[in-house]
Scaffold this motif. Sequence first.
Motif, mmCIF file in Angstrom:
data_model
loop_
_atom_site.group_PDB
_atom_site.id
_atom_site.type_symbol
_atom_site.label_atom_id
_atom_site.label_comp_id
_atom_site.label_asym_id
_atom_site.label_seq_id
_atom_site.Cartn_x
_atom_site.Cartn_y
_atom_site.Cartn_z
ATOM 1 N N ASN A 228 2.346 7.320 -2.237
ATOM 2 C CA ASN A 228 2.855 7.825 -0.977
ATOM 3 C C ASN A 228 4.015 8.779 -1.262
ATOM 4 O O ASN A 228 5.033 8.391 -1.833
ATOM 5 C CB ASN A 228 3.328 6.657 -0.114
ATOM 6 N N PRO A 229 3.897 10.050 -0.881
ATOM 7 C CA PRO A 229 4.952 11.014 -1.192
ATOM 8 C C PRO A 229 6.276 10.715 -0.476
ATOM 9 O O PRO A 229 7.313 11.271 -0.829
ATOM 10 C CB PRO A 229 4.369 12.351 -0.733
ATOM 11 N N TYR A 230 6.260 9.825 0.505
ATOM 12 C CA TYR A 230 7.484 9.470 1.213
ATOM 13 C C TYR A 230 8.281 8.376 0.502
ATOM 14 O O TYR A 230 9.409 8.102 0.855
ATOM 15 C CB TYR A 230 7.172 9.042 2.650
ATOM 16 N N TYR A 231 7.677 7.737 -0.506
ATOM 17 C CA TYR A 231 8.398 6.729 -1.280
ATOM 18 C C TYR A 231 9.385 7.424 -2.207
ATOM 19 O O TYR A 231 9.089 8.456 -2.796
ATOM 20 C CB TYR A 231 7.444 5.880 -2.121
ATOM 21 N N GLN A 232 10.541 6.818 -2.348
ATOM 22 C CA GLN A 232 11.581 7.328 -3.235
ATOM 23 C C GLN A 232 11.882 6.273 -4.293
ATOM 24 O O GLN A 232 11.659 5.081 -4.072
ATOM 25 C CB GLN A 232 12.867 7.625 -2.437
ATOM 26 N N ALA A 233 12.421 6.701 -5.415
ATOM 27 C CA ALA A 233 12.832 5.754 -6.446
ATOM 28 C C ALA A 233 13.814 4.758 -5.851
ATOM 29 O O ALA A 233 14.740 5.137 -5.138
ATOM 30 C CB ALA A 233 13.474 6.493 -7.613
ATOM 31 N N GLY A 234 13.580 3.487 -6.102
ATOM 32 C CA GLY A 234 14.458 2.437 -5.589
ATOM 33 C C GLY A 234 14.050 1.868 -4.251
ATOM 34 O O GLY A 234 14.686 0.934 -3.752
ATOM 35 N N ASP A 235 12.988 2.406 -3.629
ATOM 36 C CA ASP A 235 12.521 1.855 -2.356
ATOM 37 C C ASP A 235 12.078 0.405 -2.545
ATOM 38 O O ASP A 235 11.532 0.038 -3.585
ATOM 39 C CB ASP A 235 11.337 2.659 -1.808
ATOM 40 N N ILE A 236 12.294 -0.391 -1.541
ATOM 41 C CA ILE A 236 11.900 -1.790 -1.546
ATOM 42 C C ILE A 236 10.527 -1.902 -0.881
ATOM 43 O O ILE A 236 10.297 -1.368 0.202
ATOM 44 C CB ILE A 236 12.910 -2.664 -0.758
ATOM 45 N N MET A 237 9.626 -2.587 -1.561
ATOM 46 C CA MET A 237 8.288 -2.856 -1.019
ATOM 47 C C MET A 237 8.194 -4.352 -0.741
ATOM 48 O O MET A 237 8.719 -5.145 -1.520
ATOM 49 C CB MET A 237 7.197 -2.463 -2.020
ATOM 50 N N VAL A 238 7.525 -4.727 0.307
ATOM 51 C CA VAL A 238 7.383 -6.126 0.650
ATOM 52 C C VAL A 238 5.920 -6.512 0.556
ATOM 53 O O VAL A 238 5.052 -5.843 1.116
ATOM 54 C CB VAL A 238 7.912 -6.398 2.087
ATOM 55 N N ILE A 239 5.670 -7.585 -0.188
ATOM 56 C CA ILE A 239 4.335 -8.157 -0.287
ATOM 57 C C ILE A 239 4.389 -9.475 0.482
ATOM 58 O O ILE A 239 5.258 -10.316 0.217
ATOM 59 C CB ILE A 239 3.947 -8.458 -1.745
ATOM 60 N N GLU A 240 3.495 -9.655 1.415
ATOM 61 C CA GLU A 240 3.499 -10.872 2.198
ATOM 62 C C GLU A 240 2.160 -11.574 2.030
ATOM 63 O O GLU A 240 1.110 -10.966 2.169
ATOM 64 C CB GLU A 240 3.752 -10.542 3.675
ATOM 65 N N ASP A 241 2.214 -12.847 1.690
ATOM 66 C CA ASP A 241 1.017 -13.640 1.465
ATOM 67 C C ASP A 241 1.098 -14.876 2.332
ATOM 68 O O ASP A 241 2.000 -15.701 2.165
ATOM 69 C CB ASP A 241 0.918 -14.008 -0.021
ATOM 70 N N HIS A 242 0.173 -15.021 3.231
ATOM 71 C CA HIS A 242 0.197 -16.147 4.163
ATOM 72 C C HIS A 242 -0.736 -17.276 3.732
ATOM 73 O O HIS A 242 -1.023 -18.163 4.508
ATOM 74 C CB HIS A 242 -0.172 -15.698 5.574
ATOM 75 N N ILE A 243 -1.192 -17.212 2.507
ATOM 76 C CA ILE A 243 -2.140 -18.250 2.056
ATOM 77 C C ILE A 243 -1.397 -19.508 1.717
ATOM 78 O O ILE A 243 -0.385 -19.560 1.171
ATOM 79 C CB ILE A 243 -2.963 -17.749 0.845
#
Length: 134
Positions: A119-134
Amino acid sequence: MLDLYDKIQDACTTIQSKFSQSPKVAIILGTGLGDIVRDIDVQASIEYGENPPFPTSTATSHRGRLVCGQMAGVPVAAMEGRFHLYEGYPLKQITLPVRVFKQLGAELLIVSNACGGLNPYYQAGDIMVIEDHI
């Protein structure tokens, strides 16, 4: 699958022999963020080689130890470096620590890594969230 259960139990026994608390947060630190362990009031430090079910981390900058203690008053277990498929480990062995953390009582898993993004809008250091409801 029983061998995996036994490995989880063995790893938990080793960790619990050195750290009597149940970690509420498990942290897997990847490239560049290993220094976060400096913010932990360390109560136990376990080299991966001292916990036989854990493989050895061979990646440069991955220290290869589990650090347990308090961070901002919360019991934590932090992996200072992790394992990778490219090191020749099977997925079952790479994911073992996550299963161990769950067995120890961890309610939150934080994983850091260095990776590229499409994604060209992501910058170095951006936080990504992974959510798992299992």
